[in-house]
Structures are given as C-alpha cells and as structure tokens.
Write a protein that holds these residues in place. Sequence first.
Motif, PDB file in Angstrom:
ATOM      1  N   GLN A  19      -0.573   3.131  11.999  1.00  0.00           N
ATOM      2  CA  GLN A  19      -0.346   3.143  10.558  1.00  0.00           C
ATOM      3  C   GLN A  19       0.024   1.756  10.039  1.00  0.00           C
ATOM      4  O   GLN A  19      -0.414   1.363   8.955  1.00  0.00           O
ATOM      5  N   ASP A  39      -1.637  -0.706   7.062  1.00  0.00           N
ATOM      6  CA  ASP A  39      -0.837  -1.342   6.015  1.00  0.00           C
ATOM      7  C   ASP A  39      -1.015  -2.857   6.016  1.00  0.00           C
ATOM      8  O   ASP A  39      -0.865  -3.505   4.978  1.00  0.00           O
ATOM      9  N   MET A  64       0.845  -1.187   0.000  1.00  0.00           N
ATOM     10  CA  MET A  64       0.000   0.000   0.000  1.00  0.00           C
ATOM     11  C   MET A  64       0.885   1.243   0.000  1.00  0.00           C
ATOM     12  O   MET A  64       1.883   1.299   0.722  1.00  0.00           O
ATOM     13  N   GLU A  65       0.548   2.222  -0.834  1.00  0.00           N
ATOM     14  CA  GLU A  65       1.300   3.474  -0.854  1.00  0.00           C
ATOM     15  C   GLU A  65       1.144   4.196   0.488  1.00  0.00           C
ATOM     16  O   GLU A  65       0.096   4.141   1.129  1.00  0.00           O
ATOM     17  N   PHE A  66       2.215   4.905   0.898  1.00  0.00           N
ATOM     18  CA  PHE A  66       2.186   5.571   2.195  1.00  0.00           C
ATOM     19  C   PHE A  66       1.029   6.564   2.286  1.00  0.00           C
ATOM     20  O   PHE A  66       0.366   6.663   3.314  1.00  0.00           O
ATOM     21  N   ARG A  67       0.783   7.308   1.203  1.00  0.00           N
ATOM     22  CA  ARG A  67      -0.308   8.285   1.244  1.00  0.00           C
ATOM     23  C   ARG A  67      -1.656   7.596   1.474  1.00  0.00           C
ATOM     24  O   ARG A  67      -2.542   8.164   2.111  1.00  0.00           O
ATOM     25  N   ASP A  68      -1.788   6.369   0.976  1.00  0.00           N
ATOM     26  CA  ASP A  68      -3.030   5.633   1.192  1.00  0.00           C
ATOM     27  C   ASP A  68      -3.150   5.176   2.641  1.00  0.00           C
ATOM     28  O   ASP A  68      -4.247   5.166   3.214  1.00  0.00           O
TER      29      ASP A  68
END
Length: 204
Positions: free
Chosen positions: A134, A138, A1-5
């Motif tokens: 976070q 993820d 998963m992209e960090f911004r997501d």
Amino acid sequence: MEFRDVVRRRRMIRRYSSAPVDPAAVDRMLEHAQRAPNAGFSQGWAFLVLDTPTDVDLFWWATGARSTGAHARPNAWLEGMRTAPVVIVPLASKDAYLDRYAEPDKGWTDRSEDRWPVPYWYVDAGMASLLILQTAVDEGLGACFFGVPGEYVDDLRSAFSIPADHTPVGAITVGHRVEDTGSKGSAARRERRTNVVHRGRWES
C-alpha cells in the motif's frame, strides 16, 4: 493520496520501468511495515532489502531463474519481474513469538506451538507486507508480492546469510509502473467477488 484511492489502486505489478526508486520511498515502506499489528508486540519480523543490481540478480539466481527445461519459470513472468530495481524479502521469526508468549505477563510457562490456533508469525508478516504494497501505491510506485518456491529457500538463505530462525514468507518487487502490466492469464478475466461478507450467520 486518499486512503480509499490507495486501496483501489493497489494491484500486483509484474513489469517495471528503468527509472530508479528513491531510497527514501523504500525507507517509508519499511517504516510503515513495522507499524503492522503483531501478536503480543512480538515484532518477530525482519526485512531483507535488495536494491543494487548485483543483489537483485543474485536473488533471482538463488530463487530459480537459473533453472531450465521443465522446471523453468514462465519466461514472460520472469522477464517482467526481473525489471524491478528493488526486491524486499519479508522474514518471520517463530522463535520471537514463542519466546514472547513464555514471558510472565502472558501467563504461559513454555514455548509450545500447540497453544497457537494459527501461526501468527506468518499472519503478522503478511500484514506487514500489505503495508509495504500500500505504501508503494502511495509513493506512486508499483509492487508485487509473490512466493519463493520451497525448493529454493535454502539457496536464498545461503546467498544472503539469512539466519536459520527467520523464514522468508515471500518476496516483494518494487519499481515504477509501466502501462499494461496486469496479468494476461485467467486471473485477469475473473471478476471481483462481492459475496464474501457474512453477518451473524454464514449463508451460502
């Protein structure tokens, strides 16, 4: 998963499915938590992991779920949160910071708390907790950070033999998300503020 997501998808989850949580995912949460910034590399944190039904039930009993009457927790909140199969309790050790900054390379000669503009032992534990939240996203999981009522901290200490020099800064429930787990209270109606960034000069 992209960090911004990960950042955009993070939210406080207050009800969980009955699916078990992979212990390896919990291990990754704790590994990432220990990568959080911490003043002087003091590493004055610890994490109490409760991942058996017996320990999770004891956590809720010790932190007030046994209360009735005027002091009882809101039933809907408590019933939802108690569905979490894992509870992580972040702990902060003030002594670790006072000891670290009394070492020769820091230049202080005593352990006075007066030198500290803010209690960084709590700040750092909070940043470590955010990394747990976070990482849960993820891993495809949900989590919720919440406070332990002050009147029950001693009971929590006693239930799990938490050392006197470690202070619980809250607790984090972890589990698989279910649909429609957002708050139904006033917080759900509040819009996210966009006017909190001030560059160069504070402007109201």
